[in-house]
Design an enzyme around this catalytic site. Sequence first.
Site, short mmCIF file in Angstrom:
data_model
loop_
_atom_site.label_atom_id
_atom_site.label_comp_id
_atom_site.label_asym_id
_atom_site.label_seq_id
_atom_site.Cartn_x
_atom_site.Cartn_y
_atom_site.Cartn_z
N TYR A 268 0.82 -1.22 0.00
CA TYR A 268 0.00 0.00 0.00
C TYR A 268 0.85 1.27 0.00
O TYR A 268 0.63 2.19 -0.79
CB TYR A 268 -0.94 0.02 1.21
CG TYR A 268 -1.69 1.32 1.35
CD1 TYR A 268 -2.86 1.54 0.64
CD2 TYR A 268 -1.22 2.34 2.18
CE1 TYR A 268 -3.54 2.75 0.74
CE2 TYR A 268 -1.88 3.54 2.29
CZ TYR A 268 -3.05 3.74 1.57
OH TYR A 268 -3.72 4.94 1.67
N ASP A 303 -8.27 -3.46 -1.11
CA ASP A 303 -9.43 -2.67 -1.53
C ASP A 303 -9.03 -1.40 -2.25
O ASP A 303 -9.75 -0.89 -3.11
CB ASP A 303 -10.28 -2.32 -0.31
CG ASP A 303 -9.49 -1.58 0.75
OD1 ASP A 303 -9.71 -0.37 0.90
OD2 ASP A 303 -8.66 -2.20 1.43
N LYS A 375 -11.33 -8.98 5.75
CA LYS A 375 -11.91 -7.66 5.97
C LYS A 375 -12.58 -7.19 4.68
O LYS A 375 -11.93 -6.96 3.67
CB LYS A 375 -10.83 -6.66 6.40
CG LYS A 375 -11.38 -5.28 6.71
CD LYS A 375 -10.24 -4.35 7.07
CE LYS A 375 -10.74 -2.93 7.25
NZ LYS A 375 -9.65 -1.97 7.40
#
Length: 523
Positions: A268, A303, A375
């Site tokens: 990320y 995500d 998640k």
Amino acid sequence: MALLDLDPSVVATARELAARAAEPVVSLAKAHTTVAVERATLRLAGITGADSTHRAGDVPWVNRVIDTVREQCGLEHGVVLPAFHALREHNLGTLTELAEATAAGQIQFRIPTGKDLTAARKASTSAVSKGLKSVDRNRAQRDKLITKWGDPAQRPWIYLIVATGDIDEDVVQAQNAARAGADIIAVIRSTGQSLLDYVPEGATHHGFAGTYATQENFRIMRAALDDVSKEVGRYVRLTNYASGLCMPEIAVLAGLQRLDMMLNDSMYGILFRDINPIRTFVDQRFSRQVHARAGIIINTGEDNYLTTADAVDAAHTVTVSQLLNEHFAHEAGLPDHLLGLGHAFEINPKVPDSFRLELAHALLARELFPDAPLKWMPPTKHMTGDVFDGYLLDGFFNLAGVLTGQSILLVGMMTEAVVTPFLSDRDLALKNVRYVLNAAGSLAEDFRPAPDGLIVKRAHQVLGEAVGLLERIVDDGLLNAIADGTFGLMKRPAHKGKGADGVVEKAPEYFNPASEMLEAQSG
């Protein structure tokens, strides 16, 4: 739950390829340290506080020591040898006293030899061991409180964000959210903190779209959630962010203050914060070893790829990243039950059969990682500002979570892309979640996609595309794949990015007692 009839040999091939793709990066991480890893080690050894006399604002004492050691004798051997030798040489009682003397220009650091080297190794090992024992006590205390107060009765756990910028206001919102049904409170970080190469000190009241991650803020929120946990009769978990340039330090602070979950993704920071890839992989390995020791569930960030790339076309890149995150986590000692792999409900709702495609992707993640607390992230990219459409879309997201057995469900906000949510917005969003979870009940028991239907075929297609991409990554190298924009359409060359100057190649005589103890644990 096994509804997709995935070919075990294809799944095994995917994991084998992920391991081969990750191996050179793991070797690179083992061969280097960073300023953040060394700062994290000194924090475990007990250094605290900041220099409040600096003209540019408070400078953490740990930064003072690391920067001076690096200037005077380098970090190739690690920081603890010169630091603990100087501590003994100058007859100082604590690392904080050493930092104060360093700032005053009274210390000349050097790499000790002979008996001095032996003494420095022994003293630093003892100090770091005390820090890790504190982390161990917090893990045991968490287990004790969960036994005493109980865990949430239902899955998925309901995960809700607070983000006011003021830790005291965050406490008010967090406690009210727990009373309204939230099981996990995430205190989102102030915008840009991931790019700070230091951790601020003390309680803060001036964050931007979030609250600064500091040790004192962690302590305040943990105490507040303990109070409300006792009140509501279930242990309410606390989440923050172990990412950015201070990833290892924040992981240590989380362990020292009994946080329960931390956002911690292998790529990320590289992709979305332009942090140097090598710096990130070194830091994430150490931070995951700390999380494993602390019993902290990590949340990965797949995500985010779907906010920059198309959620249908790029679905296989999410699966590839999940497999890589799984391997990096296992290698660092994190077991499956601490591996909160991320994925999201981000397909454009105008796409025909969008809900069926979302179910396919969510089921694929669930079946590939049956023991991981997945998640599941709500829609953000296609939230238009129409709160009625948004509320409905979040309801479909919640339903997908129930149908596919997700573990952690982040509460979607109908005011996404409009305002920072108010307490009333959060209350309505929690009502949406509670209604769906209550109405659907154990609907997953009755959900059986047709063996030759779109959902099953789509899942097999995505897995096949993931294997194809992993084969290419093995041939080209993971760092090259990141540089080419494979993930999230972000191109990040290995030699560029923020924090690259904080990476140090280890000397053969490098010593870090934290790394040695954590390595023994992960092994």
